[in-house]
Scaffold this active site. Structure first.
Site, PDB file in Angstrom:
ATOM      1  N   LYS A 148       0.842  -1.200   0.000  1.00 16.07           N
ATOM      2  CA  LYS A 148       0.000   0.000   0.000  1.00 16.07           C
ATOM      3  C   LYS A 148       0.876   1.249   0.000  1.00 16.07           C
ATOM      4  CE  LYS A 148      -3.997   1.854   2.581  1.00 16.07           C
ATOM      5  NZ  LYS A 148      -4.881   1.632   3.761  1.00 16.07           N
ATOM      6  N   SER A 191      -9.800   1.531   2.763  1.00 17.51           N
ATOM      7  CA  SER A 191      -8.948   2.304   1.907  1.00 17.51           C
ATOM      8  C   SER A 191      -7.871   1.467   1.189  1.00 17.51           C
ATOM      9  CB  SER A 191      -8.267   3.408   2.720  1.00 17.51           C
ATOM     10  OG  SER A 191      -7.409   2.844   3.704  1.00 17.51           O
ATOM     11  N   SER A 244      -9.895  -0.771   7.010  1.00 18.20           N
ATOM     12  CA  SER A 244      -9.327  -0.633   5.664  1.00 18.20           C
ATOM     13  C   SER A 244      -8.600  -1.844   5.105  1.00 18.20           C
ATOM     14  CB  SER A 244      -8.380   0.566   5.614  1.00 18.20           C
ATOM     15  OG  SER A 244      -9.132   1.741   5.493  1.00 18.20           O
TER      16      SER A 244
HETATM   17  N1  GLN Z   1     -13.201   3.681   6.265  1.00 21.40           N
HETATM   18  C1  GLN Z   1     -12.640   4.129   7.498  1.00 21.40           C
HETATM   19  C2  GLN Z   1     -12.341   5.597   7.408  1.00 21.40           C
HETATM   20  O1  GLN Z   1     -12.602   6.161   6.422  1.00 21.40           O
HETATM   21  C3  GLN Z   1     -11.433   3.327   7.837  1.00 21.40           C
HETATM   22  C4  GLN Z   1     -10.225   3.755   7.132  1.00 21.40           C
HETATM   23  C5  GLN Z   1      -9.033   2.925   7.480  1.00 21.40           C
HETATM   24  O2  GLN Z   1      -9.151   1.878   8.098  1.00 21.40           O
HETATM   25  N2  GLN Z   1      -7.872   3.423   7.133  1.00 21.40           N
HETATM   26  O3  GLN Z   1     -11.836   6.190   8.325  1.00 21.40           O
END
Ligand code: GLN
Length: 478
Positions: free
Chosen positions: A81, A156, A180
């Protein structure tokens, strides 16, 4: 039909390399070739790396000489990532702010993977600074779900998920602040693990919510998730929040697991076919001799609200460093204030700006008691409730998401996007380890779309997550 090398799991590829039915070069070439061919359509990678001949040769020599003793990850092509630093490569966190930022050192997880001889295919797309659940918030265009390219891969870590699901690498690393890793794993048919807070070093991961963030694997099987997790975990002098192996009491388990199901939470708008897949997965586990027990986790209904106070608060603090002076995009205006304003306005996308505003607001002196401190208190209550639940079960189960992968643009309203995280955020708030495991597919517009079952275990009980994950896998194959 025999699998192409890029379609193999870590376990299969490691075996084939040792059996000499496959070379490191062939494995790299099929992954790199698949990535080059498919990436223009999927946008899973923001950048594909050139083959590093010396590293490929070294991995082959190591396997040839050390044979079974060579690390399982030796010669295995992985995707990383874009918020995890690899020395000499750009790490942009899919933000214009860091578009040209080149890492000057390796993240601890990268150093550990390099020591084991792993190869890196490229850096993967994500929601900007890891804020989002669809990868639509990337400054460099969305990633498409390989199961249906009119749909999101989740986020994400959507680029990592798509890269593994489309076999553009063997496995990948993502980060998980509120789901994410687990949510994109669910929406692309993979295993995704968020380790116990502190189990894996965050040194060299671009910080989002420092009390929530963890790096973890996205893989084709539970076995692979286990292999990658073992490789990256451990105490690290560069991250003072990493924990010793025995910080929490050891939990032993029997072959038959007790699965806690918080039925009261399942009333929440889960789509009927996802609910049916969840019930079928539980029934299959019961048939194998595992038991289902009811658990009460009353405060969980407030977890999402608490998360969307704490996460923006921490994000606003962490993102303060991008000031147009120290890192990344630098705009020059009339005054120093203009420099800040112009750099941050141009460098950050709309979701990032929204979170910074929200976070700054909940931390401001007039509101910190009403919002931030309340949310922080809820965190302690959640943790106690889970501890109590774990007195009578080994894991807590629910579906990873309410529905399968959604269409691009479908969740344009930020709150509807935040609702995607309803089941995943609690593990980040409590620090417990959690995993998403494929639990079959549901149909949308004539296509089969994967969905996942989510398990949370007590702190440092990742072994229980692998055990239940294996149980789900074998029950599905039975
Ligand atoms: N979808 C969640 C957010 O937008 C989690 C994001 C993540 O785990 N980095 O904060």
């Amino acid at each position: 039909m025999t699998k192409r090398p890029n379609e193999m799991t870590i376990g299969e590829a490691a075996h084939a390399l040792r059996a000499r039915s496959l070379t490191v070069r062939e494995l790299w070439d099929t992954c790199a070739e698949a990535a080059r061919t498919r990436n223009p359509e999927l946008n899973a990678y923001l950048e594909l790396f050139d083959a590093d001949e010396a590293v490929i040769d070294a991995a082959q020599i190591r396997i040839d000489t050390e044979k079974e003793a060579a690390p399982l990850l030796c010669g295995i092509p992985l995707a990383i990532k874009d918020n995890i630093l690899i020395e000499g490569h750009i790490a942009s966190a899919a933000s214009k702010m860091l578009e040209n930022y080149r890492a000057t050192y390796d993240a601890t997880v990268i150093r550990k993977l390099k020591e084991r001889g792993a190869l890196f295919v490229g850096r993967t797309n994500m929601d900007e600074f890891a804020m989002g659940s669809s990868t639509e918030h990337s400054a460099f265009g969305p990633t498409k779900n390989p199961h249906d390219t009119s749909r999101v891969p989740g986020g994400s870590s959507g680029g990592s998920a798509a890269a593994v699901a489309a076999h553009l690498c063997i496995a990948a690393l993502g980060t998980d602040t509120g789901g994410s890793i687990r949510q994109p794993a669910a929406l692309t048919g993979l295993a995704g693990l968020k380790p116990t807070y502190g189990a894996v070093s965050r040194s060299g991961a671009i910080a989002l919510g420092s009390s929530l963030d963890q790096i973890g694997p996205l893989t084709k099987t539970i076995e692979d998730a286990h292999i990658l997790y073992e490789a990256i975990r451990g105490l690290d002098p560069l991250d003072s929040t990493t924990i010793p192996d025995d910080l929490y009491p050891a939990r032993s388990i029997s072959a038959k697991l007790r699965i806690g199901v918080p039925r009261h939470l399942l009333a929440e708008n889960i789509t009927p076919d996802v609910r049916a897949a969840f019930d079928a997965a539980l029934a299959a586990l019961e048939k194998e001799g595992h038991t289902i027990v009811d658990v009460e986790l009353p405060t969980s209904v407030h977890a999402l609200a608490a998360y969307y106070v704490i996460q923006p608060a921490e994000a606003s603090a962490n993102l303060a460093r991008y000031d147009g002076v120290r890192y990344g995009l630098a705009k020059r205006g009339e005054t120093l204030l203009d420099d800040y304003l112009d750099s941050r306005t141009e460098g950050f996308g709309s979701e990032t700006r929204r979170r910074i505003l929200l976070g700054t607001f909940v931390l401001s002196s007039g509101y910190i008691d009403a919002y931030y401190r309340k949310a922080d208190a809820a965190r302690a209550v959640l943790r106690r409730e889970y501890e109590k639940a774990f007195e009578k079960c080994d894991v807590v189960a629910f579906p990873t998401t309410l529905s399968p992968a959604f269409k691009f643009g479908e969740k344009g309203d930020p709150v509807s996007m935040y609702l995607e995280d309803i089941f995943t955020v609690t593990a980040n708030l409590t620090g417990a380890p959690a995993i998403s495991v494929p639990m079959g597919t549901v149909e949308r517009e004539g296509r089969r779309l994967p969905v996942g079952i989510h398990f949370t275990a007590p702190h440092q009980a990742e072994h229980i997550l692998f055990a239940i994950g294996n149980a789900v896998e074998s029950a599905r194959n039975a």
